[in-house]
Every structure is written in structure tokens, then in C-alpha cells.
Design a protein around this motif. Structure first.
Motif, PDB file in Angstrom:
ATOM      1  N   ARG A  28      47.713  38.043  45.186  1.00 51.11           N
ATOM      2  CA  ARG A  28      47.067  38.795  46.294  1.00 51.11           C
ATOM      3  C   ARG A  28      46.321  39.921  45.584  1.00 51.11           C
ATOM      4  N   MET A  29      45.208  40.351  45.972  1.00 45.29           N
ATOM      5  CA  MET A  29      44.468  41.526  45.593  1.00 45.29           C
ATOM      6  C   MET A  29      43.397  42.121  46.652  1.00 45.29           C
ATOM      7  N   PRO A  30      43.277  43.475  46.394  1.00 46.35           N
ATOM      8  CA  PRO A  30      42.553  43.991  47.090  1.00 46.35           C
ATOM      9  C   PRO A  30      41.294  43.474  47.473  1.00 46.35           C
ATOM     10  N   GLN A  31      40.841  43.535  48.880  1.00 44.60           N
ATOM     11  CA  GLN A  31      39.446  43.019  49.201  1.00 44.60           C
ATOM     12  C   GLN A  31      38.292  43.676  48.286  1.00 44.60           C
ATOM     13  N   LYS A  32      38.480  44.882  48.087  1.00 46.24           N
ATOM     14  CA  LYS A  32      37.160  45.730  47.335  1.00 46.24           C
ATOM     15  C   LYS A  32      37.284  44.883  45.889  1.00 46.24           C
TER      16      LYS A  32
END
Length: 51
Positions: free
Chosen positions: A11-15
Motif C-alpha cells: 500500500r502506498m499513497p496515491q500521490k
């Protein structure tokens, strides 16, 4: 990449995903290839801890 290579989910931030896709496109790589390149380069730069 071969089908027998291990898959992982992260999981990683959309940015960060957007930036990764942009960089992959600029480097003419898939997102997977770009991530592999980034991790390999990072691992090369890590100091070696004596056993």
C-alpha cells in the motif's frame, strides 16, 4: 519478469503511485520494472554489515 517470481502487495499513497507511474513512463519502464530498479539501487547503496 518470470511468472515464477514472487508477487507482493503493498500500500502506498496515491500521490506516490502517481509519481511512480510518471517516472516509469519517462524511463520507458513498467511500474514493476521501475520499482525493481529503485529497490535494487537502494540495496546497492546500503552499508554492508559484517557478519
Amino acid at each position: 519478469m518470470a511468472r515464477q517470481d514472487r508477487q507482493i502487495n503493498i500500500r502506498m499513497p496515491q500521490k506516490l503511485v502517481d509519481e511512480l507511474k510518471k517516472d516509469a513512463n519517462e524511463n520507458r519502464r513498467s511500474v514493476t520494472a521501475q520499482l525493481n530498479f529503485i529497490v535494487e539501487e537502494w540495496l546497492k547503496d546500503q552499508p554492508k554489515i559484517p557478519k
